[in-house]
Motif scaffolding. Structure first.
Motif, PDB file in Angstrom:
ATOM      1  N   ALA A 193      -8.246   7.561 -16.175  1.00  0.00           N
ATOM      2  CA  ALA A 193      -9.603   7.239 -15.707  1.00  0.00           C
ATOM      3  C   ALA A 193     -10.377   8.538 -15.539  1.00  0.00           C
ATOM      4  N   THR A 194     -11.708   8.418 -15.369  1.00  0.00           N
ATOM      5  CA  THR A 194     -12.474   9.657 -15.201  1.00  0.00           C
ATOM      6  C   THR A 194     -12.306  10.242 -13.807  1.00  0.00           C
ATOM      7  N   ARG A 195     -12.246   9.348 -12.786  1.00  0.00           N
ATOM      8  CA  ARG A 195     -12.138   9.826 -11.409  1.00  0.00           C
ATOM      9  C   ARG A 195     -11.420   8.787 -10.551  1.00  0.00           C
ATOM     10  N   VAL A 196     -10.595   9.260  -9.631  1.00  0.00           N
ATOM     11  CA  VAL A 196      -9.875   8.372  -8.719  1.00  0.00           C
ATOM     12  C   VAL A 196     -10.278   8.728  -7.286  1.00  0.00           C
ATOM     13  N   TYR A 197     -10.633   7.703  -6.521  1.00  0.00           N
ATOM     14  CA  TYR A 197     -10.958   7.842  -5.098  1.00  0.00           C
ATOM     15  C   TYR A 197      -9.833   7.154  -4.358  1.00  0.00           C
ATOM     16  N   THR A 198      -9.115   7.894  -3.521  1.00  0.00           N
ATOM     17  CA  THR A 198      -7.925   7.300  -2.917  1.00  0.00           C
ATOM     18  C   THR A 198      -7.942   7.457  -1.395  1.00  0.00           C
ATOM     19  N   ILE A 199      -7.567   6.387  -0.698  1.00  0.00           N
ATOM     20  CA  ILE A 199      -7.574   6.379   0.772  1.00  0.00           C
ATOM     21  C   ILE A 199      -6.168   6.096   1.287  1.00  0.00           C
ATOM     22  N   GLU A 200      -5.751   6.882   2.270  1.00  0.00           N
ATOM     23  CA  GLU A 200      -4.437   6.674   2.893  1.00  0.00           C
ATOM     24  C   GLU A 200      -4.602   6.688   4.412  1.00  0.00           C
ATOM     25  N   LYS A 201      -3.851   5.801   5.044  1.00  0.00           N
ATOM     26  CA  LYS A 201      -3.883   5.651   6.495  1.00  0.00           C
ATOM     27  C   LYS A 201      -3.205   6.840   7.205  1.00  0.00           C
ATOM     28  N   PHE A 202      -2.105   7.348   6.633  1.00  0.00           N
ATOM     29  CA  PHE A 202      -1.347   8.434   7.289  1.00  0.00           C
ATOM     30  C   PHE A 202      -1.784   9.796   6.762  1.00  0.00           C
ATOM     31  N   GLU A 203      -2.221  10.640   7.701  1.00  0.00           N
ATOM     32  CA  GLU A 203      -2.705  11.975   7.350  1.00  0.00           C
ATOM     33  C   GLU A 203      -1.633  12.773   6.598  1.00  0.00           C
ATOM     34  N   PRO A 244      -2.868 -15.269 -10.664  1.00  0.00           N
ATOM     35  CA  PRO A 244      -1.600 -14.751 -10.142  1.00  0.00           C
ATOM     36  C   PRO A 244      -0.749 -14.203 -11.291  1.00  0.00           C
ATOM     37  N   VAL A 245      -0.046 -13.109 -11.034  1.00  0.00           N
ATOM     38  CA  VAL A 245       0.763 -12.514 -12.107  1.00  0.00           C
ATOM     39  C   VAL A 245       2.250 -12.745 -11.870  1.00  0.00           C
ATOM     40  N   CYS A 246       2.729 -12.386 -10.670  1.00  0.00           N
ATOM     41  CA  CYS A 246       4.161 -12.557 -10.377  1.00  0.00           C
ATOM     42  C   CYS A 246       4.387 -12.375  -8.876  1.00  0.00           C
ATOM     43  N   GLY A 247       5.544 -12.725  -8.402  1.00  0.00           N
ATOM     44  CA  GLY A 247       5.912 -12.451  -7.021  1.00  0.00           C
ATOM     45  C   GLY A 247       6.163 -10.951  -6.865  1.00  0.00           C
ATOM     46  N   CYS A 248       6.013 -10.439  -5.658  1.00  0.00           N
ATOM     47  CA  CYS A 248       6.226  -9.010  -5.448  1.00  0.00           C
ATOM     48  C   CYS A 248       6.549  -8.760  -3.975  1.00  0.00           C
ATOM     49  N   ARG A 249       6.889  -7.530  -3.656  1.00  0.00           N
ATOM     50  CA  ARG A 249       7.240  -7.174  -2.270  1.00  0.00           C
ATOM     51  C   ARG A 249       6.658  -5.791  -1.957  1.00  0.00           C
ATOM     52  N   PHE A 250       5.629  -5.749  -1.149  1.00  0.00           N
ATOM     53  CA  PHE A 250       4.965  -4.492  -0.773  1.00  0.00           C
ATOM     54  C   PHE A 250       4.938  -4.347   0.747  1.00  0.00           C
ATOM     55  N   VAL A 251       4.717  -3.109   1.232  1.00  0.00           N
ATOM     56  CA  VAL A 251       4.443  -2.929   2.661  1.00  0.00           C
ATOM     57  C   VAL A 251       3.062  -3.531   2.935  1.00  0.00           C
ATOM     58  N   ARG A 252       2.794  -3.786   4.217  1.00  0.00           N
ATOM     59  CA  ARG A 252       1.526  -4.435   4.573  1.00  0.00           C
ATOM     60  C   ARG A 252       0.359  -3.451   4.591  1.00  0.00           C
ATOM     61  N   LEU A 253      -0.789  -3.963   4.221  1.00  0.00           N
ATOM     62  CA  LEU A 253      -2.037  -3.236   4.402  1.00  0.00           C
ATOM     63  C   LEU A 253      -2.449  -3.462   5.857  1.00  0.00           C
ATOM     64  N   ILE A 254      -2.394  -2.374   6.639  1.00  0.00           N
ATOM     65  CA  ILE A 254      -2.717  -2.496   8.060  1.00  0.00           C
ATOM     66  C   ILE A 254      -4.154  -2.027   8.257  1.00  0.00           C
ATOM     67  N   GLY A 255      -5.012  -2.922   8.752  1.00  0.00           N
ATOM     68  CA  GLY A 255      -6.395  -2.493   8.951  1.00  0.00           C
ATOM     69  C   GLY A 255      -7.299  -3.643   9.331  1.00  0.00           C
ATOM     70  N   ASP A 315      -8.863   3.788   7.109  1.00  0.00           N
ATOM     71  CA  ASP A 315      -8.551   2.385   6.832  1.00  0.00           C
ATOM     72  C   ASP A 315      -9.218   1.950   5.519  1.00  0.00           C
ATOM     73  N   GLY A 316      -8.435   1.922   4.464  1.00  0.00           N
ATOM     74  CA  GLY A 316      -8.960   1.557   3.147  1.00  0.00           C
ATOM     75  C   GLY A 316      -9.336   0.091   3.028  1.00  0.00           C
ATOM     76  N   SER A 317      -8.868  -0.746   3.969  1.00  0.00           N
ATOM     77  CA  SER A 317      -9.227  -2.170   3.867  1.00  0.00           C
ATOM     78  C   SER A 317     -10.734  -2.348   4.054  1.00  0.00           C
ATOM     79  N   ALA A 318     -11.383  -1.347   4.677  1.00  0.00           N
ATOM     80  CA  ALA A 318     -12.836  -1.416   4.905  1.00  0.00           C
ATOM     81  C   ALA A 318     -13.616  -0.778   3.755  1.00  0.00           C
ATOM     82  N   GLY A 319     -12.907  -0.341   2.713  1.00  0.00           N
ATOM     83  CA  GLY A 319     -13.574   0.206   1.530  1.00  0.00           C
ATOM     84  C   GLY A 319     -13.844   1.691   1.644  1.00  0.00           C
ATOM     85  N   TRP A 320     -14.438   2.257   0.580  1.00  0.00           N
ATOM     86  CA  TRP A 320     -14.801   3.684   0.575  1.00  0.00           C
ATOM     87  C   TRP A 320     -15.916   3.880   1.596  1.00  0.00           C
TER      88      TRP A 320
END
Ligand code: SAM
Length: 219
Positions: A105-115, A202-213, A139-144
């Motif tokens: 991609a041309t640019r990636v904007y990334t948000i993480e909860k843990f410093e 829907p694509v498939c079942g999966c297992r991720f950590v929770r989005l906390i926010g 809190d990335g759940s609130a967007g950029w």
């Protein structure tokens, strides 16, 4: 890193490509090339380096994990990236998925909860010479935090539903890929925005950590 270790990791990466990616349903040549070129061992703690290309998640600190390589490849393939895309990633984690996205991609904007995860990822990406990434902590759940529109959005943690602020920041004809649901009943979802509305698949079942926010899980 000494030569035997370098050679062992090189063989393990080839095996991952052959068995775990091409051997399943990863067919996009650009995604396969990015998975070949980004050294996953740079993103895992030293004690897990020899397992860097095993077909599973690994601990990265702060109680979080680097995602399974197949899932990283699958989510990237589902995004249908092109070199003009601006991508928002929620959940930087180790920065491995970020590095794959940054190749395509041309640019990636990334948000993480843990410093500490964000600063660790920033260091690894700097060392690898990846310069088209903007990092934020929060809190990335609130967007950029600034008003912005993205061509693609990827969530690397599971939300109860696609967070409304993220849907609002997705461009028309944009694509979002996210795990949705809780516990053992999560589904990987791909959705496209048409005339302001999301068409979800829907694509498939999966297992991720929770989005906390605020727009994710509360705990
Ligand atoms: N793709 C990452 C990688 O390759 O290392 C793995 C991401 S890990 C499965 C999910 C990440 O989402 C964790 O680092 C976690 O701290 C982060 N996370 C959870 N809730 C978040 C939120 N509300 N905002 C930003 N990051 C969040």
């Amino acid at each position: 890193m000494n030569k035997p270790e370098h050679d062992m990791l090189d063989q393990a990466r080839q095996r991952m490509l052959r068995n775990d990616l091409r051997g399943r349903d990863i067919t996009d040549p650009d995604v396969l090339r990015a998975m070949m070129e980004v050294p996953r061992e740079a993103f895992v703690p030293e004690e897990y380096r020899s397992q860097a290309y095993a077909d599973g998640p690994l601990p990265i600190g702060s109680g979080q994990t680097i995602s399974q390589p197949y899932i990283v490849a699958l989510m990237t393939q589902l995004l249908r990236l092109n070199p003009e895309c601006e991508v928002l990633e929620i959940g930087t984690g180790s920065g491995y998925q970020t590095a794959i996205l940054a190749r395509l991609a041309t640019r990636v904007y990334t948000i993480e909860k843990f410093e500490e995860l964000s600063s660790g990822a920033r260091k690894v990406l700097n060392r690898l010479g990846v310069a088209n990434v903007e990092f934020r902590i929060g809190d990335g759940s609130a967007g950029w935090p600034e008003p912005r529109c993205f061509d693609r959005i990827i969530l690397t943690a599971a939300a109860p539903a696609l967070p409304a602020p993220l849907v609002a920041q997705l461009a028309e004809r944009g694509v979002v890929v996210a795990p949705v649901g809780c516990g053992s009943s999560q589904t990987l979802v791909v959705a496209e925005k048409f005339q302001g509305k999301l068409i979800e698949r829907p694509v498939c079942g999966c297992r991720f950590v929770r989005l906390i926010g605020e727009y994710g899980f509360r705990q």
